[in-house]
Scaffold this active site. Structure first.
Site, PDB file in Angstrom:
ATOM      1  CB  SER A  55      -7.344 -31.232   0.772  1.00  0.00           C
ATOM      2  OG  SER A  55      -8.351 -30.691  -0.036  1.00  0.00           O
TER       3      SER A  55
HETATM    4  N1  LIG Z   1     -12.960 -24.210  -4.054  1.00  0.00           N
HETATM    5  C1  LIG Z   1     -11.840 -25.122  -4.192  1.00  0.00           C
HETATM    6  C2  LIG Z   1     -10.886 -24.957  -3.016  1.00  0.00           C
HETATM    7  C3  LIG Z   1      -9.601 -25.723  -3.271  1.00  0.00           C
HETATM    8  C4  LIG Z   1      -8.514 -25.359  -2.269  1.00  0.00           C
HETATM    9  O1  LIG Z   1      -8.389 -24.183  -1.863  1.00  0.00           O
HETATM   10  N2  LIG Z   1      -7.704 -26.354  -1.910  1.00  0.00           N
HETATM   11  C5  LIG Z   1      -6.577 -26.104  -1.023  1.00  0.00           C
HETATM   12  C6  LIG Z   1      -6.312 -27.354  -0.179  1.00  0.00           C
HETATM   13  S1  LIG Z   1      -7.650 -27.669   0.925  1.00  0.00           S
HETATM   14  C7  LIG Z   1      -5.331 -25.855  -1.877  1.00  0.00           C
HETATM   15  O2  LIG Z   1      -5.214 -26.384  -2.944  1.00  0.00           O
HETATM   16  N3  LIG Z   1      -4.396 -25.033  -1.367  1.00  0.00           N
HETATM   17  C8  LIG Z   1      -3.143 -24.768  -2.027  1.00  0.00           C
HETATM   18  C9  LIG Z   1      -3.084 -23.414  -2.660  1.00  0.00           C
HETATM   19  O3  LIG Z   1      -4.105 -22.672  -2.667  1.00  0.00           O
HETATM   20  O4  LIG Z   1      -2.022 -23.065  -3.163  1.00  0.00           O
HETATM   21  C10 LIG Z   1     -12.369 -26.564  -4.300  1.00  0.00           C
HETATM   22  O5  LIG Z   1     -13.477 -26.830  -3.772  1.00  0.00           O
HETATM   23  O6  LIG Z   1     -11.728 -27.395  -4.940  1.00  0.00           O
END
Ligand SMILES: N[C@@H](CCC(=O)N[C@@H](CS)C(=O)NCC(=O)O)C(=O)O
Length: 118
Positions: free
Chosen positions: A11
């Site tokens: 990620s």
């Molecule tokens: N703005 C957040 C974005 C976090 C994010 O969207 N992470 C993704 C993985 S890259 C995630 O957790 N996806 C799973 C979901 O949204 O359920 C950060 O910088 O931490």
């Protein structure tokens, strides 16, 4: 007790936290979250983070998420090196602008593009 990072190794926001902790020499305990199996939607994880994202930080019971917030917190708590997040308000404003750009524009656009490809 080292901070615990709930993470997915591929990620981009998690990698931002890895880069920061490498730069300041901070050790983390890593807990993998299997988002392919939708582990982030399980009640145990939703209790920690109703937004169901990684990375999430647990620093001795202080729990919050978002890579930008985590990185600024870790700098403030674990290093006296002000070069990464300077006290000078103009320099800090430029860094904050880049963080908000990533958060509000770059990441969401790139996510929309890459989800169609992967
Ligand atoms: N703005 C957040 C974005 C976090 C994010 O969207 N992470 C993704 C993985 S890259 C995630 O957790 N996806 C799973 C979901 O949204 O359920 C950060 O910088 O931490």
């Amino acid at each position: 007790m080292v901070p615990i990072l709930y993470q997915v190794v591929t990620s981009p926001p998690c990698r931002a936290v890895f880069m920061l902790t490498r730069a300041i020499g901070l050790k983390l305990e890593l807990k993998d979250v299997n988002i392919t199996e939708r582990e982030q939607l399980k009640p145990e994880y939703l209790k920690l983070n109703p937004q169901h994202t990684v990375p999430l930080l647990d620093d001795d019971g202080f729990i919050f998420w978002d890579s930008h917030a985590i990185n600024v917190y870790l700098i403030n708590k674990y290093t006296n090196d002000s070069t990464l997040y300077p006290n000078d308000i103009k320099k800090r404003a430029i860094i904050d602008q880049r963080l908000h750009f990533d958060s509000g524009v770059a990441f969401s656009v790139l996510r929309r593009i890459s989800v169609g490809i992967v």
